[in-house]
Scaffold this motif. Structure first.
Motif, PDB file in Angstrom:
ATOM      1  N   SER A 445      77.187  68.355  84.322  1.00  0.00           N
ATOM      2  CA  SER A 445      78.204  68.345  85.374  1.00  0.00           C
ATOM      3  C   SER A 445      79.147  67.161  85.205  1.00  0.00           C
ATOM      4  CB  SER A 445      77.532  68.288  86.749  1.00  0.00           C
ATOM      5  OG  SER A 445      78.486  68.134  87.772  1.00  0.00           O
ATOM      6  N   SER A 446      78.583  66.004  84.890  1.00  0.00           N
ATOM      7  CA  SER A 446      79.420  64.823  84.691  1.00  0.00           C
ATOM      8  C   SER A 446      80.234  64.938  83.409  1.00  0.00           C
ATOM      9  CB  SER A 446      78.538  63.575  84.649  1.00  0.00           C
ATOM     10  OG  SER A 446      77.874  63.377  85.878  1.00  0.00           O
ATOM     11  N   ALA A 447      79.659  65.571  82.380  1.00  0.00           N
ATOM     12  CA  ALA A 447      80.395  65.766  81.131  1.00  0.00           C
ATOM     13  C   ALA A 447      81.605  66.666  81.349  1.00  0.00           C
ATOM     14  CB  ALA A 447      79.472  66.358  80.063  1.00  0.00           C
ATOM     15  N   VAL A 448      81.428  67.705  82.152  1.00  0.00           N
ATOM     16  CA  VAL A 448      82.561  68.568  82.492  1.00  0.00           C
ATOM     17  C   VAL A 448      83.593  67.779  83.290  1.00  0.00           C
ATOM     18  CG1 VAL A 448      83.286  70.625  83.766  1.00  0.00           C
ATOM     19  CG2 VAL A 448      81.164  70.664  82.440  1.00  0.00           C
ATOM     20  N   GLY A 449      83.097  66.965  84.214  1.00  0.00           N
ATOM     21  CA  GLY A 449      84.011  66.110  84.976  1.00  0.00           C
ATOM     22  C   GLY A 449      84.751  65.133  84.084  1.00  0.00           C
ATOM     23  N   LEU A 450      84.095  64.713  83.012  1.00  0.00           N
ATOM     24  CA  LEU A 450      84.736  63.802  82.057  1.00  0.00           C
ATOM     25  C   LEU A 450      85.988  64.437  81.461  1.00  0.00           C
ATOM     26  CD1 LEU A 450      84.408  61.035  80.689  1.00  0.00           C
ATOM     27  CD2 LEU A 450      83.068  62.165  78.912  1.00  0.00           C
ATOM     28  N   MET A 451      85.955  65.748  81.303  1.00  0.00           N
ATOM     29  CA  MET A 451      87.142  66.453  80.823  1.00  0.00           C
ATOM     30  C   MET A 451      88.307  66.268  81.792  1.00  0.00           C
ATOM     31  SD  MET A 451      85.358  70.025  79.614  1.00  0.00           S
ATOM     32  CE  MET A 451      86.977  70.785  79.453  1.00  0.00           C
ATOM     33  N   GLY A 452      87.960  66.110  83.082  1.00  0.00           N
ATOM     34  CA  GLY A 452      89.002  65.919  84.076  1.00  0.00           C
ATOM     35  C   GLY A 452      89.830  64.674  83.847  1.00  0.00           C
ATOM     36  N   THR A 453      89.232  63.626  83.261  1.00  0.00           N
ATOM     37  CA  THR A 453      89.999  62.404  82.996  1.00  0.00           C
ATOM     38  C   THR A 453      91.071  62.653  81.939  1.00  0.00           C
ATOM     39  OG1 THR A 453      88.409  61.650  81.312  1.00  0.00           O
ATOM     40  CG2 THR A 453      87.991  61.009  83.592  1.00  0.00           C
ATOM     41  N   PHE A 454      90.745  63.464  80.932  1.00  0.00           N
ATOM     42  CA  PHE A 454      91.748  63.805  79.921  1.00  0.00           C
ATOM     43  C   PHE A 454      92.805  64.739  80.510  1.00  0.00           C
ATOM     44  CE2 PHE A 454      87.828  62.868  77.585  1.00  0.00           C
ATOM     45  CZ  PHE A 454      88.276  61.892  76.699  1.00  0.00           C
ATOM     46  N   VAL A 455      92.355  65.641  81.376  1.00  0.00           N
ATOM     47  CA  VAL A 455      93.300  66.540  82.042  1.00  0.00           C
ATOM     48  C   VAL A 455      94.266  65.741  82.906  1.00  0.00           C
ATOM     49  CG1 VAL A 455      93.529  68.426  83.695  1.00  0.00           C
ATOM     50  CG2 VAL A 455      91.713  68.493  81.988  1.00  0.00           C
ATOM     51  N   PHE A 456      93.746  64.725  83.613  1.00  0.00           N
ATOM     52  CA  PHE A 456      94.615  63.885  84.443  1.00  0.00           C
ATOM     53  C   PHE A 456      95.659  63.188  83.582  1.00  0.00           C
ATOM     54  CE2 PHE A 456      95.673  59.595  85.821  1.00  0.00           C
ATOM     55  CZ  PHE A 456      96.264  59.848  87.046  1.00  0.00           C
ATOM     56  N   HIS A 457      95.217  62.642  82.471  1.00  0.00           N
ATOM     57  CA  HIS A 457      96.146  61.926  81.586  1.00  0.00           C
ATOM     58  C   HIS A 457      97.279  62.843  81.144  1.00  0.00           C
ATOM     59  CE1 HIS A 457      97.548  59.198  78.442  1.00  0.00           C
ATOM     60  NE2 HIS A 457      96.788  58.273  78.990  1.00  0.00           N
ATOM     61  N   TYR A 458      96.941  64.082  80.798  1.00  0.00           N
ATOM     62  CA  TYR A 458      97.963  65.044  80.377  1.00  0.00           C
ATOM     63  C   TYR A 458      98.854  65.441  81.553  1.00  0.00           C
ATOM     64  CZ  TYR A 458     100.074  69.327  78.584  1.00  0.00           C
ATOM     65  OH  TYR A 458     100.972  70.291  78.214  1.00  0.00           O
ATOM     66  N   SER A 459      98.227  65.714  82.698  1.00  0.00           N
ATOM     67  CA  SER A 459      98.991  66.166  83.862  1.00  0.00           C
ATOM     68  C   SER A 459      99.936  65.076  84.363  1.00  0.00           C
ATOM     69  CB  SER A 459      98.031  66.586  84.986  1.00  0.00           C
ATOM     70  OG  SER A 459      98.734  67.000  86.125  1.00  0.00           O
ATOM     71  N   ALA A 460      99.438  63.822  84.410  1.00  0.00           N
ATOM     72  CA  ALA A 460     100.262  62.732  84.925  1.00  0.00           C
ATOM     73  C   ALA A 460     101.461  62.443  84.040  1.00  0.00           C
ATOM     74  CB  ALA A 460      99.408  61.468  85.071  1.00  0.00           C
ATOM     75  N   SER A 461     101.374  62.810  82.754  1.00  0.00           N
ATOM     76  CA  SER A 461     102.497  62.582  81.846  1.00  0.00           C
ATOM     77  C   SER A 461     103.531  63.713  81.901  1.00  0.00           C
ATOM     78  CB  SER A 461     101.991  62.425  80.407  1.00  0.00           C
ATOM     79  OG  SER A 461     101.353  63.611  79.959  1.00  0.00           O
ATOM     80  N   HIS A 462     103.176  64.829  82.541  1.00  0.00           N
ATOM     81  CA  HIS A 462     104.096  65.968  82.638  1.00  0.00           C
ATOM     82  C   HIS A 462     104.484  66.289  84.081  1.00  0.00           C
ATOM     83  CE1 HIS A 462     102.430  66.503  78.590  1.00  0.00           C
ATOM     84  NE2 HIS A 462     103.472  67.246  78.317  1.00  0.00           N
ATOM     85  N   LEU A 463     103.671  65.856  85.034  1.00  0.00           N
ATOM     86  CA  LEU A 463     103.944  66.116  86.445  1.00  0.00           C
ATOM     87  C   LEU A 463     103.900  64.801  87.206  1.00  0.00           C
ATOM     88  CD1 LEU A 463     101.560  69.184  86.970  1.00  0.00           C
ATOM     89  CD2 LEU A 463     104.023  69.283  86.527  1.00  0.00           C
ATOM     90  N   THR A 464     104.356  64.830  88.457  1.00  0.00           N
ATOM     91  CA  THR A 464     104.216  63.652  89.306  1.00  0.00           C
ATOM     92  C   THR A 464     102.768  63.536  89.788  1.00  0.00           C
ATOM     93  OG1 THR A 464     104.718  64.846  91.349  1.00  0.00           O
ATOM     94  CG2 THR A 464     106.584  63.959  90.092  1.00  0.00           C
ATOM     95  N   LEU A 465     102.420  62.364  90.281  1.00  0.00           N
ATOM     96  CA  LEU A 465     101.069  62.181  90.812  1.00  0.00           C
ATOM     97  C   LEU A 465     100.811  63.117  91.986  1.00  0.00           C
ATOM     98  CD1 LEU A 465     100.625  58.279  90.735  1.00  0.00           C
ATOM     99  CD2 LEU A 465      99.436  59.972  89.325  1.00  0.00           C
ATOM    100  N   GLU A 466     101.824  63.315  92.820  1.00  0.00           N
ATOM    101  CA  GLU A 466     101.649  64.188  93.980  1.00  0.00           C
ATOM    102  C   GLU A 466     101.377  65.627  93.548  1.00  0.00           C
ATOM    103  OE1 GLU A 466     103.929  60.611  95.075  1.00  0.00           O
ATOM    104  OE2 GLU A 466     104.177  62.143  93.519  1.00  0.00           O
TER     105      GLU A 466
END
Length: 591
Positions: A445-466
């Motif tokens: 479960s935590s390993a899957v959540g770890l993917m979320g950190t990479f997803v955030f990095h990608y999303s924050a560079s293409h979208l706003t934080l909001e």
């Protein structure tokens, strides 16, 4: 004449701040700019900052690994003390530790705002780790002794003894006996259990305080070096405010992601290692006596973490001199400032150097101040009728922040049971899942959540934080819908697979949302309120987490786990609506 003009400007700024009520956040302009930062050679800035950040990562690694191992093993200890028959001890510990954080979070936040940063960090480090050492010793002693357990009487626990037709006092008596089934009741065991609850609670508030100090304050100060670091040989390009702001946000984003990756990596490794270590001594039999080795290991781990955290924190403080510069505002200073403002105005009006324009300006400022005070009194009298008179000062500061709705939405997620937390772990044990298997699934479960950190990095560079926060909370709600639907599936294997699958998948949305709110708070909350707001945030988080354990007390039988699941599912839905209307719809007004 120049002195007169300077006094006029000072009086004008002071009068405006006084008219606004002289609150901490509103005094920032009156206090002037932050204390001057100690200059660092441009060539050394990058190396110094990188070294400090690596030390921060090392300290965080030891801190989180020892904390996760302690919390995972503690659930096993408490379940073993009740012979794996009840959520009672797990719930009472959750309630007590949650109450301590809920009630003391604001005080911890003010302590962070008012004291030297290094002193605050050291207090939290020593208090947390020594409290865990004491608690693990008590666990070892309790696991080593022969205990007297409360045994459910046949009339209550037997067939037809569910109290459905008992009613009145008989119903309450049967319910009370049922939740105490298997719990140690001899004096020595009760004393040790109380000590575990107290020291565990002290450790938890210290850990939360340390997190607020480091993640909401220290790294924000460190990020100012990143914003001031030249990005090219062209000084004009390097000094562009937009570039400085972008550099600081990028540094914060990278650091937040790295810290969250450390968190989740620890949640992968620590439970799995603890589960296999416990399994090496047995699999939960003989009233948990096989867990003594785990108690000793956790104690040794926290002793090593104490040393590493202490050394790393001191070294970071020495490398970043700006951490020693701190603006502090209190009520006494506020009152003295108001008094000095009045005296400055009077002295200027009486001075021979004052011009007619000065007197006219001060007179208009005085009228403006009186009018502002009048309007403020009318506004406050209306607000007080509804809620202000009942809201503590720290909460008022929190609610004034533009990201308050997002913080409350994040706190609502702590009401969610579907997190491989204490109650869900105890539930899976009740369903017959082996301890090492639970540890593995918790790690996955935590390993899957770890993917979320990479997803955030990608999303924050293409979208706003909001925008990132909006899609992430909706994704989590959709994934948990699968877990909720599992309650209506008759097949045991299918139901369990849907439950665990939905929980694991939802981790992506959870951690993207968590990092988003963290960075929004770092960017939008002023320095003098970071500790207070962070402390209140921890209190609100603990309040909703506390409700999960209250539900565990009210529904201690694992057969009623579906009630807890529904409560968590509904809380995520409410969080999504709160973020939608409180943050996303107002995104243009936040910055």
């Amino acid at each position: 004449m120049n002195s007169s003009r300077s006094t006029t400007r000072t009086a004008r700024d002071s009068s405006e701040a006084t008219a606004r009520g002289c609150t901490t956040s509103e005094l920032s302009s009156l206090l002037g700019p932050p204390p001057p930062l100690r200059p660092v050679a441009a060539g050394n800035t990058a190396a110094t900052l990188a070294k400090a950040r690596n030390l921060l990562y090392l300290s965080h690694l030891f801190s989180q690994f020892s904390e996760v191992a302690w919390q995972f093993c503690l659930v096993l200890f408490l379940a073993a003390f009740a012979d794996y028959e009840s959520f009672f001890l797990v719930s009472t510990y959750g309630i007590m530790s949650g109450l301590v954080v809920c009630l003391a979070g604001s005080r911890a936040g003010r302590f962070i705002d008012d004291e030297n940063r290094l002193f605050v960090a050291r207090i939290f480090i020593w208090t947390e780790n020594t409290a865990v050492l004491g608690a693990t010793l008590c666990c070892y002693l309790l696991l080593s002794r022969d205990v007297t357990r409360y045994v459910l009487t046949p009339e209550v626990g037997g067939e037809g003894g569910d109290g459905a037709d008992g009613g009145g006092e008989g119903g309450w008596s049967e319910w009370f006996e049922e939740i105490l089934d298997g719990v140690p009741v001899d004096a020595g065991s009760v004393a040790l259990l109380v000590a575990i609850h107290v020291m565990g609670s002290v450790a938890k508030i210290s850990d939360r305080g340390f997190i607020v100090a480091i993640e909401r304050d220290w790294i924000v100060v460190m990020s100012t070096l990143a914003s001031g670091r030249p990005s090219a040989d062209d000084e004009e390009t390097a000094a562009t405010p937009e570039r400085e702001n972008m550099a600081q946000k990028a540094w914060l984003s990278d650091t937040n992601v790295a810290l969250k990756q450390i968190d989740l990596s620890c949640k992968v490794a620590a439970p799995a290692m603890a589960g296999f270590f416990v399994a090496a001594f047995g699999d939960g039999g003989s009233h948990g006596g096989d867990l003594k080795g785990a108690a000793l290991l956790v104690g040794a781990l926290n002793a090593s973490a104490l040393v590493v955290e202490y050394v790393c924190t001191k070294r970071i403080y020495d490398l970043i001199p700006d951490l020693a510069a701190k603006r502090v505002v209190n009520k006494k200073e506020c009152a003295e400032m108001k008094e000095r403002t009045t005296e400055d105005q009077k002295s200027l009006l009486l001075s021979d150097s004052a011009t007619s324009s000065d007197r006219t300006e001060l007179s208009s400022l005085s009228d403006m101040s009186k009018e502002s005070k009048k309007n403020k009194r009318v506004h406050d009298s209306k607000c007080h009728r509804f809620y202000l008179r009942w809201v503590p000062d720290g909460m008022r500061v929190y609610l004034k922040q533009p990201i308050a709705s997002g913080g409350i939405a994040l706190a609502l997620l702590y009401l969610n049971i579907l997190t491989f937390g204490a109650i869900m772990t105890a539930y899976l044990v009740w369903r017959g899942m082996r301890l090492q298997t639970i540890g593995v699934w918790r790690g996955i479960s935590s390993a899957v959540g770890l993917m979320g950190t990479f997803v955030f990095h990608y999303s924050a560079s293409h979208l706003t934080l909001e925008q990132t926060g909006m899609w992430s909370i909706l994704f989590q709600f959709s994934a948990l819908s699968i877990s909720y639907a599992s309650l209506f599936i008759g097949s045991y294997d299918t139901s369990l697979s849907m439950l665990i699958g939905g929980v694991c998948t939802s981790r992506v949305g959870l951690w993207v949302f968590d990092i988003t709110i963290t960075q929004l708070m770092q960017e939008l909350i002023p320095e003098e309120a970071r500790g207070t707001v962070g402390g209140i945030q921890q209190s609100i988080n603990s309040f909703f987490e506390l409700l999960t354990f209250v539900l565990g007390i009210l529904f201690p039988d694992p057969r009623y786990f579906h009630v807890l699941v529904f409560a968590g599912y509904a809380s995520v839905a409410v969080a999504a609506f709160l973020y939608l209307f409180g943050v996303f719809a107002r995104r243009d007004k936040l910055h």
